[in-house]
Design a protein around this motif. Structure first.
Motif, short mmCIF file in Angstrom:
data_model
loop_
_atom_site.label_atom_id
_atom_site.label_comp_id
_atom_site.label_asym_id
_atom_site.label_seq_id
_atom_site.Cartn_x
_atom_site.Cartn_y
_atom_site.Cartn_z
N LYS A 164 11.10 21.08 36.82
CA LYS A 164 10.97 22.54 36.92
C LYS A 164 12.09 23.24 36.11
O LYS A 164 11.84 24.21 35.40
CB LYS A 164 11.06 22.95 38.39
CG LYS A 164 10.71 24.39 38.63
CD LYS A 164 10.84 24.72 40.08
CE LYS A 164 10.70 26.21 40.30
NZ LYS A 164 10.99 26.56 41.68
N GLY A 217 13.69 22.03 33.60
CA GLY A 217 13.68 21.68 32.18
C GLY A 217 14.69 20.58 31.85
O GLY A 217 14.89 20.23 30.69
N GLY A 272 6.34 26.29 39.55
CA GLY A 272 6.58 26.15 38.10
C GLY A 272 6.17 24.79 37.55
O GLY A 272 6.36 24.51 36.36
N VAL A 273 5.65 23.91 38.41
CA VAL A 273 5.32 22.53 37.97
C VAL A 273 3.80 22.36 37.96
O VAL A 273 3.13 22.73 38.91
CB VAL A 273 5.98 21.50 38.93
CG1 VAL A 273 5.59 20.08 38.55
CG2 VAL A 273 7.49 21.66 38.92
N GLN A 329 6.21 21.48 32.90
CA GLN A 329 6.34 22.88 33.29
C GLN A 329 5.00 23.58 33.16
O GLN A 329 4.23 23.28 32.25
CB GLN A 329 7.39 23.57 32.43
CG GLN A 329 8.80 23.16 32.83
CD GLN A 329 9.87 23.95 32.11
OE1 GLN A 329 9.66 24.45 31.01
NE2 GLN A 329 11.03 24.04 32.72
N SER A 330 4.72 24.51 34.05
CA SER A 330 3.44 25.23 34.03
C SER A 330 3.29 25.99 32.72
O SER A 330 4.27 26.40 32.10
CB SER A 330 3.39 26.23 35.18
OG SER A 330 3.55 25.56 36.37
#
Ligand SMILES: O=C(O)C(=O)Cc1ccccc1
Length: 387
Positions: free
Chosen positions: A43, A45, A74-75, A182-183
């Motif tokens: 998430k 980075g 966010g994942v 990441q999304s």
């Protein structure tokens, strides 16, 4: 170089899955002790991709992974890989099977070998660890006659002896791992989607959602519920299906599902590890029973759709003013034109559609007429009853 995180330490099945999925790619592998640490690393980075176990063919879902997918907005799931799992029993050199007092491993590994453990180590304590390789580290650091269950590579990595191979209950023991990123990063050739929904508590709530998928012939590959954790009896559902929302039909279906659910999230759109269920001529020739069952389902769906259409026609009849004409030939012609074109594209006889719809139009016009007359009668009765 791409940084790939996995549930460590070295020697886990997850590491194997990550190595296999990213074969031939210039990569740096990073082990994480727990799944929450792995999720936060991807998430933030700190790593580009993460690999986590999500379900096993014998033991079911890895609940912690599902809960983290629900929590970490966010994942996203960006891929998947399935591995056949073969467990081995390992211990420090010199330790014999009949001396083992404790077996440590990942909970799923212990469960997948329950029969072997009951038969050959009935008195040993069974202790869960965060991963199979983490269990190996505990054994290495102890002087006790303990054993670990895990993939045979662990033996070499941690200098343990392999006491027994292939100790899993079922030979077809397969685990599915998800590749996380990441999304918002698009995936090419995606043919599978994972979503999360929560349903407001009402009769038939889940049925209404599932029906949307069935009606457009979308194949669900998994459905799993988890407690919503806010109130006893509230659940969220994880649904996987073959299809990509870039396809208009899938998009429309998801829009309808979105409207009827309290929470709706796409967890990932990615390339599935296995090909979707699809109808082939060979299959229909080989399995007559199965095809008949499928036809029965479709027939039930046709009746279900006609019931829905009847409801809507009744609503229209009530909405139409008393002076508005019931039959609208122009609209009927437009509907027929659209449907026969669609039928032609799908290999359905346009003649059949025309005949079927003329029958339906006549029926529904009759229904509206009866409804209007009844409404009038009802209005007359109720006015008469007025003082
Ligand atoms: O602990 C491991 O090695 C893992 O990667 C998790 C796991 C455990 C058991 C079967 C499949 C994956």
């Amino acid at each position: 170089m791409i940084k790939i995180g996995y549930l460590g330490p070295k020697g886990t099945y997850t590491e194997k899955a990550a190595e296999k999925y990213f074969t031939g790619i210039d990569k740096e592998m990073r082990a994480y002790r727990t799944l929450p640490e792995l999720f936060s690393a991807v998430k933030s980075g700190e790593i580009d991709k993460a690999v986590a176990p999500i379900e096993n063919s014998v033991e079911g879902s890895v609940n912690q992974t599902l809960d983290l997918l629900a929590q970490e907005k966010g994942v996203a799931i960006q891929g998947e890989i399935i591995l056949t799992i073969k467990h081995a029993l390992m211990a420090k050199p010199g330790v014999k099977v009949n001396e083992i007092t404790k077996v440590i491993s990942h909970g799923q590994a212990l469960a997948q070998c329950s029969r072997f453990l009951e038969t050959f180590l009935p008195d040993a304590a069974l202790v869960e660890a965060v991963s199979t390789a983490e269990a190996a580290v505990q054994i290495v650091n102890s002087d006790q006659p303990w054993a670990v269950i895990g993939n045979p590579d662990i033996g070499e990595i941690y200098s343990l002896n392999i006491l027994e191979y292939d100790i899993q209950n079922c030979t077809a023991n397969r685990t599915r791992f998800v590749i996380l990123g990441q999304s918002g990063q698009p995936i090419t050739n995606a043919n599978k989607t994972s979503i999360l929904i929560s349903i407001t508590d009402r009769p038939g709530g889940l049925y209404q959602v599932l029906k949307e998928f069935a009606l457009v012939n979308i194949n669900l590959t998994k459905i799993e519920s988890r407690p919503a954790k806010n109130k006893l009896g509230n659940y969220i559902f994880f649904i996987d299906f073959m299809g990509n929302p870039a396809d208009g039909l899938v998009e429309k279906c998801l829009n309808r599902v979105r409207e009827m659910t309290a929470e709706f999230r796409i967890l990932g759109i990615y390339k599935g590890a296995e090909t979707a269920y699809s109808y082939s001529v060979e299959k229909s020739v080989l399995n007559l029973e199965q095809v008949r069952e499928d036809i029965d389902i479709i027939d039930r769906q046709i009746v279900e759709l006609l019931a829905m259409r009847t409801q809507l026609v009744k609503i229209i009849a009530d909405l139409k003013g008393a002076h508005q004409k019931i039959r609208d030939r122009k609209r009927e012609e437009q509907i027929l034109e659209r449907l026969t074109a669609e039928a032609r594209k799908k290999g359905v006889s346009p003649k059949l559609i025309k005949e079927l719809y003329n029958l339906l139009f006549t029926h529904f016009v009759g229904l509206q007429k009866i409804r209007r007359q009844r409404g009038k009668a009802y209005r007359q009765v109720s006015t008469k009853q007025l003082p």
